[in-house]
Design an enzyme around this catalytic site. Structure first.
Site, PDB file in Angstrom:
ATOM      1  N   SER A 176    -115.177  15.059 -46.796  1.00  0.00           N
ATOM      2  CA  SER A 176    -114.877  16.049 -47.534  1.00  0.00           C
ATOM      3  C   SER A 176    -113.641  15.846 -48.699  1.00  0.00           C
ATOM      4  CB  SER A 176    -114.203  17.238 -46.912  1.00  0.00           C
ATOM      5  OG  SER A 176    -113.420  18.173 -47.351  1.00  0.00           O
ATOM      6  N   TYR A 223    -108.757  19.900 -39.170  1.00  0.00           N
ATOM      7  CA  TYR A 223    -110.033  19.804 -39.806  1.00  0.00           C
ATOM      8  C   TYR A 223    -109.883  18.651 -40.942  1.00  0.00           C
ATOM      9  CZ  TYR A 223    -114.084  20.020 -42.981  1.00  0.00           C
ATOM     10  OH  TYR A 223    -115.075  19.818 -43.619  1.00  0.00           O
ATOM     11  N   LYS A 271    -111.615  14.602 -40.528  1.00  0.00           N
ATOM     12  CA  LYS A 271    -112.294  13.729 -41.696  1.00  0.00           C
ATOM     13  C   LYS A 271    -111.841  12.547 -42.035  1.00  0.00           C
ATOM     14  CE  LYS A 271    -115.718  16.715 -41.968  1.00  0.00           C
ATOM     15  NZ  LYS A 271    -116.940  16.473 -41.241  1.00  0.00           N
TER      16      LYS A 271
HETATM   17  P1  NAD Z   1    -122.868  23.823 -40.513  1.00  0.00           P
HETATM   18  O1  NAD Z   1    -121.894  24.696 -39.632  1.00  0.00           O
HETATM   19  O2  NAD Z   1    -123.685  24.881 -41.197  1.00  0.00           O
HETATM   20  O3  NAD Z   1    -123.372  22.819 -39.975  1.00  0.00           O
HETATM   21  C1  NAD Z   1    -122.751  21.949 -39.001  1.00  0.00           C
HETATM   22  C2  NAD Z   1    -123.929  21.713 -37.726  1.00  0.00           C
HETATM   23  O4  NAD Z   1    -123.529  20.628 -36.649  1.00  0.00           O
HETATM   24  C3  NAD Z   1    -124.186  23.155 -37.008  1.00  0.00           C
HETATM   25  O5  NAD Z   1    -125.642  23.353 -36.968  1.00  0.00           O
HETATM   26  C4  NAD Z   1    -123.765  22.939 -35.625  1.00  0.00           C
HETATM   27  O6  NAD Z   1    -124.269  23.615 -34.814  1.00  0.00           O
HETATM   28  C5  NAD Z   1    -123.470  21.404 -35.345  1.00  0.00           C
HETATM   29  N1  NAD Z   1    -122.709  20.885 -34.587  1.00  0.00           N
HETATM   30  C6  NAD Z   1    -121.408  21.318 -34.391  1.00  0.00           C
HETATM   31  N2  NAD Z   1    -120.806  20.552 -33.358  1.00  0.00           N
HETATM   32  C7  NAD Z   1    -121.742  19.804 -32.964  1.00  0.00           C
HETATM   33  C8  NAD Z   1    -121.826  18.980 -31.733  1.00  0.00           C
HETATM   34  N3  NAD Z   1    -120.590  18.667 -30.966  1.00  0.00           N
HETATM   35  N4  NAD Z   1    -123.054  18.663 -31.372  1.00  0.00           N
HETATM   36  C9  NAD Z   1    -124.135  18.845 -31.922  1.00  0.00           C
HETATM   37  N5  NAD Z   1    -124.283  19.731 -33.071  1.00  0.00           N
HETATM   38  C10 NAD Z   1    -123.154  20.178 -33.578  1.00  0.00           C
HETATM   39  O7  NAD Z   1    -121.572  23.069 -41.675  1.00  0.00           O
HETATM   40  P2  NAD Z   1    -122.263  22.582 -42.995  1.00  0.00           P
HETATM   41  O8  NAD Z   1    -121.402  23.460 -44.162  1.00  0.00           O
HETATM   42  O9  NAD Z   1    -123.679  22.284 -43.116  1.00  0.00           O
HETATM   43  O10 NAD Z   1    -121.436  21.031 -43.033  1.00  0.00           O
HETATM   44  C11 NAD Z   1    -122.149  20.027 -42.426  1.00  0.00           C
HETATM   45  C12 NAD Z   1    -120.884  18.916 -42.593  1.00  0.00           C
HETATM   46  O11 NAD Z   1    -120.512  18.744 -43.946  1.00  0.00           O
HETATM   47  C13 NAD Z   1    -119.837  19.158 -41.693  1.00  0.00           C
HETATM   48  O12 NAD Z   1    -119.431  18.156 -40.904  1.00  0.00           O
HETATM   49  C14 NAD Z   1    -118.627  19.619 -42.419  1.00  0.00           C
HETATM   50  O13 NAD Z   1    -117.325  19.436 -41.854  1.00  0.00           O
HETATM   51  C15 NAD Z   1    -118.669  18.838 -43.900  1.00  0.00           C
HETATM   52  N6  NAD Z   1    -118.557  19.611 -45.229  1.00  0.00           N
HETATM   53  C16 NAD Z   1    -118.708  20.805 -45.334  1.00  0.00           C
HETATM   54  C17 NAD Z   1    -118.317  21.442 -46.349  1.00  0.00           C
HETATM   55  C18 NAD Z   1    -118.488  22.918 -46.678  1.00  0.00           C
HETATM   56  O14 NAD Z   1    -117.787  23.410 -47.540  1.00  0.00           O
HETATM   57  N7  NAD Z   1    -119.581  23.441 -46.117  1.00  0.00           N
HETATM   58  C19 NAD Z   1    -117.287  20.733 -47.279  1.00  0.00           C
HETATM   59  C20 NAD Z   1    -117.125  19.352 -46.913  1.00  0.00           C
HETATM   60  C21 NAD Z   1    -117.768  18.907 -45.877  1.00  0.00           C
HETATM   61  N1  UFG Z   2    -110.945  32.467 -51.835  1.00  0.00           N
HETATM   62  C1  UFG Z   2    -110.619  33.748 -52.065  1.00  0.00           C
HETATM   63  N2  UFG Z   2    -110.973  34.552 -51.022  1.00  0.00           N
HETATM   64  C2  UFG Z   2    -111.561  34.505 -50.131  1.00  0.00           C
HETATM   65  C3  UFG Z   2    -112.057  33.250 -49.596  1.00  0.00           C
HETATM   66  C4  UFG Z   2    -111.803  32.024 -50.554  1.00  0.00           C
HETATM   67  O1  UFG Z   2    -109.814  33.748 -53.046  1.00  0.00           O
HETATM   68  O2  UFG Z   2    -111.912  35.285 -49.450  1.00  0.00           O
HETATM   69  C5  UFG Z   2    -110.435  31.319 -52.621  1.00  0.00           C
HETATM   70  C6  UFG Z   2    -109.661  30.115 -52.007  1.00  0.00           C
HETATM   71  O3  UFG Z   2    -108.366  30.368 -52.005  1.00  0.00           O
HETATM   72  C7  UFG Z   2    -110.071  28.865 -52.726  1.00  0.00           C
HETATM   73  C8  UFG Z   2    -111.425  29.310 -53.252  1.00  0.00           C
HETATM   74  O4  UFG Z   2    -111.824  30.471 -53.056  1.00  0.00           O
HETATM   75  O5  UFG Z   2    -109.356  28.913 -53.908  1.00  0.00           O
HETATM   76  C9  UFG Z   2    -112.459  28.376 -52.308  1.00  0.00           C
HETATM   77  O6  UFG Z   2    -112.212  28.580 -50.887  1.00  0.00           O
HETATM   78  P1  UFG Z   2    -113.281  28.030 -49.809  1.00  0.00           P
HETATM   79  O7  UFG Z   2    -112.527  28.681 -48.526  1.00  0.00           O
HETATM   80  O8  UFG Z   2    -114.673  28.569 -50.211  1.00  0.00           O
HETATM   81  O9  UFG Z   2    -113.039  26.536 -50.017  1.00  0.00           O
HETATM   82  P2  UFG Z   2    -111.708  25.603 -49.877  1.00  0.00           P
HETATM   83  O10 UFG Z   2    -111.780  24.797 -51.300  1.00  0.00           O
HETATM   84  O11 UFG Z   2    -110.591  26.361 -49.345  1.00  0.00           O
HETATM   85  O12 UFG Z   2    -112.398  24.503 -48.771  1.00  0.00           O
HETATM   86  C10 UFG Z   2    -113.857  23.970 -48.911  1.00  0.00           C
HETATM   87  C11 UFG Z   2    -114.203  23.597 -47.377  1.00  0.00           C
HETATM   88  C12 UFG Z   2    -113.512  22.593 -46.831  1.00  0.00           C
HETATM   89  C13 UFG Z   2    -113.626  21.193 -47.874  1.00  0.00           C
HETATM   90  C14 UFG Z   2    -112.905  21.807 -49.261  1.00  0.00           C
HETATM   91  C15 UFG Z   2    -113.181  20.580 -50.084  1.00  0.00           C
HETATM   92  O13 UFG Z   2    -114.032  24.951 -46.798  1.00  0.00           O
HETATM   93  O14 UFG Z   2    -114.267  22.158 -45.634  1.00  0.00           O
HETATM   94  O15 UFG Z   2    -113.637  22.854 -49.577  1.00  0.00           O
HETATM   95  O16 UFG Z   2    -112.576  21.049 -51.287  1.00  0.00           O
HETATM   96  F1  UFG Z   2    -112.488  20.383 -47.203  1.00  0.00           F
END
Ligand code: NAD
Ligand code: UFG
Length: 337
Positions: A127, A153, A157
């Site tokens: 991330s 969190y 990572k």
């Molecule tokens: P998500 O929650 O939709 O998908 C993650 C999946 O992992 C889920 O289906 C959950 O059931 C499964 N899981 C969690 N713990 C587990 C375990 N111990 N064993 C088996 N399965 C398990 O999340 P996502 O948005 O698809 O994110 C996928 C990956 O990308 C994550 O590692 C997350 O940290 C990373 N990531 C997501 C974002 C974002 O904003 N969505 C940003 C940066 C990084």
């Molecule tokens: N925000 C609002 N209101 C809300 C939710 C979010 O104003 O109800 C704003 C936040 O302040 C931020 C932006 O929308 O400025 C995006 O917020 P998110 O929570 O969607 O995302 P973040 O940028 O905080 O974090 C996300 C993922 C993290 C990842 C990161 C990487 O949740 O896992 O992006 O940039 F690490």
């Protein structure tokens, strides 16, 4: 890597499921492992509908070492794409041990299994959060990481990235690609696949969807006094299908170096107010919103420099924020139908 057999952990989740579709469409044989903590088994039906292929599914928790070993004993995988993990920033502050156990512990179990069964290629979902506060407009891969991280969190990572580097040193045949995602949004253009968490949503776009659906009365904008043009925070929002394609490109190029690190973002930052305006324009409905206090830990701007992925992976984001909003609305309509 030739188009072979890939295990996708977290493959029924949001980013994982979109990636599975792209992998199948690109000729890979895919199997999914997920504990369904934050996703639904019905995703398999959707993947089958979209691709004509129903991937083999293992309902296994990464912390269950015996269950994991049984999966690896039955198959030979050419590579693993590792999405499984917990991702709610605020929850990680309340339950740090759960996050370390699940994300770091789960990854160690996975790496041990890969070692035991001779699987040498891993792609890891990292991330942008690992950059912390850089004081620069764009994050570049060789910037120092792990400094000033504001939550467990983000630290999971960072720690996993460091563990992967150590494993690469210990085993010259092991290859890892670390993909640092920026802010994934959007849905599959079919409207069938999108973000459907079991948990309460924490990220901006799923909350916007709930406000649009009337399930939440208004969107709280976390602060409008940031040093940005309109005062609200800016993020590099990347369409989930572009992100999914990035994994296919990474698989094609894995092994060029032992450890490769790439930002997956667009290089463009969009503010919260701009997202609200674009959503209202696309839906034709005003999105109720109100400015509230800043959210602790938020940075004013987080944006990728995405040049390295373009040069080395031959990947770049093609879809816009408007495309993502259109696809999100389409997904919302399909959910209602
Ligand atoms: P998500 O929650 O939709 O998908 C993650 C999946 O992992 C889920 O289906 C959950 O059931 C499964 N899981 C969690 N713990 C587990 C375990 N111990 N064993 C088996 N399965 C398990 O999340 P996502 O948005 O698809 O994110 C996928 C990956 O990308 C994550 O590692 C997350 O940290 C990373 N990531 C997501 C974002 C974002 O904003 N969505 C940003 C940066 C990084
Ligand atoms: N925000 C609002 N209101 C809300 C939710 C979010 O104003 O109800 C704003 C936040 O302040 C931020 C932006 O929308 O400025 C995006 O917020 P998110 O929570 O969607 O995302 P973040 O940028 O905080 O974090 C996300 C993922 C993290 C990842 C990161 C990487 O949740 O896992 O992006 O940039 F690490």
């Amino acid at each position: 890597m030739a188009k072979q057999k890939v295990l996708v952990t977290g493959g029924t989740g949001y980013i994982g499921s979109h990636t599975v579709v792209e992998l199948i469409e690109n000729g890979y044989e895919v199997e999914i492992l997920d504990n369904l903590y934050n996703s639904k088994i019905g995703v398999l039906d959707i993947i089958e509908k979209l691709t004509g292929v129903r991937p083999k599914f293992y309902e296994v928790d990464l912390r269950d070492t015996e269950g994991l070993a049984r999966v690896f004993a039955k198959n030979h995988y050419d590579g693993v794409i590792h999405f499984a993990g917990l991702k709610a920033v605020a929850e990680s502050v309340e339950k740090p041990l759960e996050y370390y156990e699940n994300n770091v512990g789960g990854t160690i179990n996975l790496l041990e299994c890969m070692q035991a069964y001779g699987v040498k290629n891993l792609i890891f979902s990292s991330s942008a959060t690992v950059y912390g506060e850089q004081g620069e407009e764009q994050c570049v891969e060789d910037m120092p990481t792990g400094r000033a991280l504001t939550n467990p969190y983000g630290r999971t990572k960072y720690f996993i990235e460091e563990i992967l580097k150590d494993v690469c040193v210990s085993d010259p045949e092991f290859h890892a690609v670390i993909l640092r995602y920026f802010n994934p949004i959007g849905a599959h253009s079919s409207g069938l696949l999108g973000e459907d968490p079991n948990d309460k949503p924490n990220n901006l776009m799923p909350i916007v969807m709930k406000v649009a659906a009337g399930e939440i009365s208004e969107l709280s904008i976390y602060g409008n006094d940031y040093p940005t043009p309109d005062g609200t925070c800016m993020r590099d929002y990347i369409h989930v299908v572009d992100l999914a394609r990035g994994h296919v490109c990474a698989l094609e190029k894995i092994g060029r170096e032992q450890i490769q690190v790439y930002n997956l973002g667009t290089g463009q930052a969009t503010s919260v107010l701009e997202i609200i305006k674009a959503f209202s324009k696309a839906s034709g409905v005003a999105l109720p919103h109100r400015v509230v206090e800043r959210r602790p830990g938020d940075l004013a701007i987080i944006c990728a420099n995405a040049e390295k992925a373009k040069t080395e992976l031959d990947w770049e984001a093609k879809l816009t924020v408007e495309d993502a909003i259109r696809d999100t609305l389409n997904y919302l309509e399909h959910q209602d139908a």
